[in-house]
Design a protein around this motif. Structure first.
Motif, PDB file in Angstrom:
ATOM      1  N   GLN A 216       0.830  -1.189   0.000  1.00 50.42           N
ATOM      2  CA  GLN A 216       0.000   0.000   0.000  1.00 50.42           C
ATOM      3  C   GLN A 216       0.874   1.254   0.000  1.00 50.42           C
ATOM      4  N   TYR A 217       1.491   1.508  -1.177  1.00 49.60           N
ATOM      5  CA  TYR A 217       2.242   2.739  -1.467  1.00 49.60           C
ATOM      6  C   TYR A 217       3.510   2.931  -0.640  1.00 49.60           C
ATOM      7  N   GLY A 218       3.840   1.978   0.234  1.00 48.57           N
ATOM      8  CA  GLY A 218       4.975   2.187   1.131  1.00 48.57           C
ATOM      9  C   GLY A 218       4.596   2.904   2.412  1.00 48.57           C
ATOM     10  N   TRP A 219       3.277   3.050   2.619  1.00 44.48           N
ATOM     11  CA  TRP A 219       2.797   3.728   3.828  1.00 44.48           C
ATOM     12  C   TRP A 219       3.163   2.981   5.106  1.00 44.48           C
ATOM     13  N   GLY A 220       3.691   3.698   6.082  1.00 46.36           N
ATOM     14  CA  GLY A 220       3.836   3.155   7.425  1.00 46.36           C
ATOM     15  C   GLY A 220       2.524   3.372   8.159  1.00 46.36           C
ATOM     16  N   SER A 221       2.010   4.590   8.089  1.00 48.21           N
ATOM     17  CA  SER A 221       0.648   4.884   8.504  1.00 48.21           C
ATOM     18  C   SER A 221       0.047   5.720   7.390  1.00 48.21           C
ATOM     19  N   LYS A 222      -1.221   6.017   7.482  1.00 45.76           N
ATOM     20  CA  LYS A 222      -1.929   6.675   6.390  1.00 45.76           C
ATOM     21  C   LYS A 222      -1.190   7.908   5.869  1.00 45.76           C
ATOM     22  N   TYR A 223      -0.913   7.917   4.569  1.00 47.14           N
ATOM     23  CA  TYR A 223      -0.299   9.026   3.843  1.00 47.14           C
ATOM     24  C   TYR A 223       1.163   9.282   4.204  1.00 47.14           C
ATOM     25  N   ALA A 224       1.751   8.412   5.040  1.00 45.03           N
ATOM     26  CA  ALA A 224       3.158   8.594   5.415  1.00 45.03           C
ATOM     27  C   ALA A 224       3.999   7.504   4.751  1.00 45.03           C
ATOM     28  N   VAL A 225       4.688   7.865   3.672  1.00 42.46           N
ATOM     29  CA  VAL A 225       5.473   6.876   2.930  1.00 42.46           C
ATOM     30  C   VAL A 225       6.794   6.650   3.639  1.00 42.46           C
ATOM     31  N   GLU A 226       6.966   5.430   4.165  1.00 42.95           N
ATOM     32  CA  GLU A 226       8.173   5.135   4.939  1.00 42.95           C
ATOM     33  C   GLU A 226       9.086   4.153   4.231  1.00 42.95           C
ATOM     34  N   THR A 227       8.562   3.442   3.221  1.00 41.49           N
ATOM     35  CA  THR A 227       9.378   2.467   2.504  1.00 41.49           C
ATOM     36  C   THR A 227       9.241   2.729   1.009  1.00 41.49           C
ATOM     37  N   ALA A 228      10.389   2.916   0.332  1.00 38.71           N
ATOM     38  CA  ALA A 228      10.363   3.136  -1.120  1.00 38.71           C
ATOM     39  C   ALA A 228      10.066   1.825  -1.838  1.00 38.71           C
ATOM     40  N   GLY A 229       9.520   1.928  -3.049  1.00 35.23           N
ATOM     41  CA  GLY A 229       9.251   0.726  -3.837  1.00 35.23           C
ATOM     42  C   GLY A 229       7.860   0.180  -3.630  1.00 35.23           C
ATOM     43  N   GLY A 230       7.003   0.942  -2.965  1.00 30.54           N
ATOM     44  CA  GLY A 230       5.635   0.481  -2.723  1.00 30.54           C
ATOM     45  C   GLY A 230       4.806   0.468  -3.996  1.00 30.54           C
ATOM     46  N   ILE A 231       3.753  -0.333  -3.988  1.00 26.85           N
ATOM     47  CA  ILE A 231       2.791  -0.366  -5.081  1.00 26.85           C
ATOM     48  C   ILE A 231       1.400  -0.358  -4.449  1.00 26.85           C
ATOM     49  N   ASN A 232       0.354  -0.405  -5.278  1.00 22.71           N
ATOM     50  CA  ASN A 232      -0.983  -0.602  -4.730  1.00 22.71           C
ATOM     51  C   ASN A 232      -1.433  -2.002  -5.094  1.00 22.71           C
ATOM     52  N   SER A 233      -1.478  -2.890  -4.126  1.00 26.70           N
ATOM     53  CA  SER A 233      -1.878  -4.264  -4.398  1.00 26.70           C
ATOM     54  C   SER A 233      -2.605  -4.811  -3.189  1.00 26.70           C
ATOM     55  N   ARG A 234      -3.940  -4.731  -3.227  1.00 27.87           N
ATOM     56  CA  ARG A 234      -4.732  -5.129  -2.068  1.00 27.87           C
ATOM     57  C   ARG A 234      -5.715  -6.218  -2.459  1.00 27.87           C
ATOM     58  N   LEU A 235      -6.031  -7.088  -1.512  1.00 33.77           N
ATOM     59  CA  LEU A 235      -7.041  -8.131  -1.730  1.00 33.77           C
ATOM     60  C   LEU A 235      -8.400  -7.555  -1.353  1.00 33.77           C
ATOM     61  N   ASP A 236      -9.364  -7.646  -2.278  1.00 35.02           N
ATOM     62  CA  ASP A 236     -10.657  -7.037  -1.944  1.00 35.02           C
ATOM     63  C   ASP A 236     -11.501  -7.975  -1.078  1.00 35.02           C
ATOM     64  N   GLU A 237     -12.482  -7.392  -0.423  1.00 33.67           N
ATOM     65  CA  GLU A 237     -13.284  -8.122   0.568  1.00 33.67           C
ATOM     66  C   GLU A 237     -14.105  -9.252  -0.050  1.00 33.67           C
ATOM     67  N   LEU A 238     -14.646  -9.022  -1.268  1.00 33.27           N
ATOM     68  CA  LEU A 238     -15.434 -10.072  -1.913  1.00 33.27           C
ATOM     69  C   LEU A 238     -14.572 -11.308  -2.148  1.00 33.27           C
ATOM     70  N   GLN A 239     -13.379 -11.110  -2.696  1.00 31.05           N
ATOM     71  CA  GLN A 239     -12.506 -12.263  -2.967  1.00 31.05           C
ATOM     72  C   GLN A 239     -12.079 -12.928  -1.657  1.00 31.05           C
ATOM     73  N   ALA A 240     -11.770 -12.120  -0.645  1.00 35.28           N
ATOM     74  CA  ALA A 240     -11.347 -12.694   0.636  1.00 35.28           C
ATOM     75  C   ALA A 240     -12.455 -13.550   1.235  1.00 35.28           C
ATOM     76  N   ALA A 241     -13.695 -13.078   1.163  1.00 33.47           N
ATOM     77  CA  ALA A 241     -14.822 -13.828   1.733  1.00 33.47           C
ATOM     78  C   ALA A 241     -15.021 -15.147   0.977  1.00 33.47           C
ATOM     79  N   ILE A 242     -14.884 -15.101  -0.348  1.00 35.40           N
ATOM     80  CA  ILE A 242     -15.033 -16.307  -1.173  1.00 35.40           C
ATOM     81  C   ILE A 242     -13.897 -17.289  -0.865  1.00 35.40           C
ATOM     82  N   LEU A 243     -12.696 -16.773  -0.734  1.00 37.53           N
ATOM     83  CA  LEU A 243     -11.535 -17.635  -0.446  1.00 37.53           C
ATOM     84  C   LEU A 243     -11.667 -18.288   0.930  1.00 37.53           C
ATOM     85  N   ARG A 244     -12.214 -17.572   1.900  1.00 37.98           N
ATOM     86  CA  ARG A 244     -12.421 -18.165   3.239  1.00 37.98           C
ATOM     87  C   ARG A 244     -13.334 -19.372   3.120  1.00 37.98           C
TER      88      ARG A 244
END
Ligand code: PLP
Length: 370
Positions: A216-244
Motif C-alpha cells: 500500500q504505497y509504502g505507507w507506514g501509517s496513512k499518507y506517510a510513505v516510509e518504505t520506497a518501492g511500494g505499489i498498490n496491491s490489495r485483496l478485496d473483501e469479496l474475494q477474501a470472503a469467497i476464499l475463506r
C-alpha cells in the motif's frame, strides 16, 4: 455453448454449482458490511491462511504476480539478481523485472522438472536470492535448498501458486520453509477466487511489516510513505470472503486432484509416457503433465476424442522475445522438456466417466514416433 461431449481443460462453473449458496452468503456478508477493500474479511482470511500453512503472517494482495514482486522486494535490494527456473510460465521474471531486479536461470531436474540442490548449487555465489517454484503442484526439495541458501547468505522465496497444501519432503506445508512465499488465487488455481487475488506468507515479523507497507504505497501509517518501492496491491473483501469459504475444502479438493492424475498414471503405465507426478502428499496435482516424444500427433489424437490438451509452458523464459538477451543461457533440460510436455484436464469436478475416457486414450496411445 460448448459441446457436452467435449472434456475441457477446466470448467469453473461446475465448482460454483456445488457451492453457490455458501458463496452467495459470503458475498451478501460483504455487501451488507459496506467495507470493500482491506477490511474484516481480508483480515480473517489472512489469519486463517497463515494458520493453515503454519506460518506467523499472511498478507492479502491483488494477484500472485504481485505477491512474487512484493516477496522479492521485501528480501532483496534494487539491482539484486534473482535465480529461478525458466520453465514456470514467466511469472517470476515478470515480477523481478517489475521490481527492478535482474534474473538468472538455473536448469531443472529431468525427472521432477524442478530446481534441485544439484541444479542451483553452482550459481549461488552469483545471486542474491532464489525463487523456488513448486511447479505443477509438487513440493520441491525446499528444506535442502533452504540450507544451501542460508549457507550462501541469500534469501529463499517460495512460489506456491500451483501448490497450496502440498507437504514438503521435510513434512512442512509449502510456503513455510523459505524466508517468504507467494500464493496466487487466480480462478483456475487449486484455491481460486472469482477474480484475481494473491498472498504473501512469512514467519518473519520484519518481512511482514515490510510487505504490509509495500502493498500500500509504502505507507507506514496513512499518507506517510516510509518504505520506497511500494505499489498498490490489495485483496478485496469479496474475494477474501469467497476464499475463506473455499479454504475449508482445499485438502479434500487436492486429494481428488491427486486421485485423478493417479488414474491417468495407471492407464499410461504401459504406453511409455513419462510424468513428473508422484502419488503422495508432496503433490497437489495442479496440472497433469506427461512427456511425449511425438507431441503434435498425440495432441491431435486427444483432440479427435474431444479431449482438450495444453502446454505448460511452451516458451522458456530465457527464450521469450521480450526478455531474450544477446546470449541467452543454455538450459538443455528446460529446452528439451518444453518440446515434450503436454497437459491433460485435471480439476476436482471432472466426472468419473470423463476420467475414464482420458484413461482409455492414454492406455491405447503408444508414445512412439510414427
Ligand atoms: C499463476 C501463477 C503465478 C501468478 O499468479 P497470478 O495470480 O496469475 O498473477 C505465479 N507463479 C506460478 C507458478 C503460477 O502458476
Amino acid at each position: 455453448m460448448s459441446d457436452p461431449q467435449r472434456i475441457p481443460l477446466n470448467d469453473l462453473r461446475r465448482q460454483l454449482a456445488e457451492e453457490r449458496d455458501d458463496i452467495r452468503a459470503a458475498i451478501d456478508r460483504v455487501l451488507d458490511s459496506g467495507w470493500y477493500v482491506l477490511g474484516p474479511e481480508c483480515h480473517a482470511f489472512e489469519s486463517e491462511l497463515a494458520q493453515f500453512n503454519g506460518v506467523s503472517h499472511a498478507i492479502g494482495v491483488a494477484s500472485g504476480t504481485d505477491a512474487l514482486e512484493l516477496s522479492i522486494s521485501s528480501v532483496t535490494k534494487p539491482g539484486a539478481t534473482i535465480l529461478t527456473a525458466a520453465n514456470c510460465g514467466g511469472y517470476t521474471t515478470t515480477a523481478a523485472r517489475a521490481a527492478g531486479r535482474g534474473v538468472a536461470y538455473a536448469d531443472v531436474d529431468a525427472e521432477t522438472h524442478l530446481l534441485t540442490p544439484a541444479t542451483i548449487e553452482a550459481h549461488l555465489g552469483e545471486v542474491d536470492a532464489v525463487v523456488l517454484t513448486h511447479l505443477y503442484g509438487r513440493a520441491a526439495l525446499v528444506e535442502e535448498i533452504a540450507d544451501l541458501c542460508s549457507t550462501a547468505g541469500i534469501a529463499l522465496i517460495e512460489d506456491c501458486a500451483q501448490a497450496i497444501g502440498a507437504i514438503s519432503p521435510g513434512g512442512n506445508r509449502v510456503g513455510s520453509v523459505g524466508d517468504v512465499a507467494a500464493f496466487s488465487f487466480y480462478p483456475t488455481k487449486n484455491l481460486g477466487a472469482l477474480g484475481d487475488g494473491g498472498a504473501v506468507l512469512t514467519s518473519s515479523d520484519e518481512v511482514n511489516a515490510r510487505v504490509r507497507r509495500l502493498r500500500q504505497y509504502g505507507w507506514g501509517s496513512k499518507y506517510a510513505v516510509e518504505t520506497a518501492g511500494g505499489i498498490n496491491s490489495r485483496l478485496d473483501e469479496l474475494q477474501a470472503a469467497i476464499l475463506r469459504e473455499r479454504l475449508h475444502s482445499i485438502d479434500i479438493k487436492n486429494c481428488r486432484r491427486r486421485e485423478i492424475v493417479a488414474s491417468y498414471m495407471r492407464a499410461a503405465a504401459t504406453s511409455g509416457f513419462k510424468s513428473p507426478f508422484v502419488d503422495d502428499i508432496s503433490h497437489v496435482a495442479h496440472l497433469a503433465i506427461f512427456e511425449v516424444d511425438d507431441r503434435d500427433r498425440v495432441r491431435r489424437l486427444f483432440a479427435s476424442e474431444g479431449i482438450a490438451t495444453d502446454i505448460h509452458y511452451p516458451v522458456p523464459d530465457h527464450l521469450q522475445v521480450a526478455w531474450r538477451g544477446q546470449h541467452p543461457p543454455s538450459l538443455p533440460v528446460t529446452e528439451s522438456l518444453a518440446k515434450r510436455i503436454m497437459t491433460l484436464p485435471t480439476f476436482p469436478e471432472i466426472r468419473e466417466d470423463e476420467v475414464q475416457r482420458i484413461c482409455d486414450v492414454l492406455h491405447a496411445t503408444s508414445n512412439q514416433h510414427s
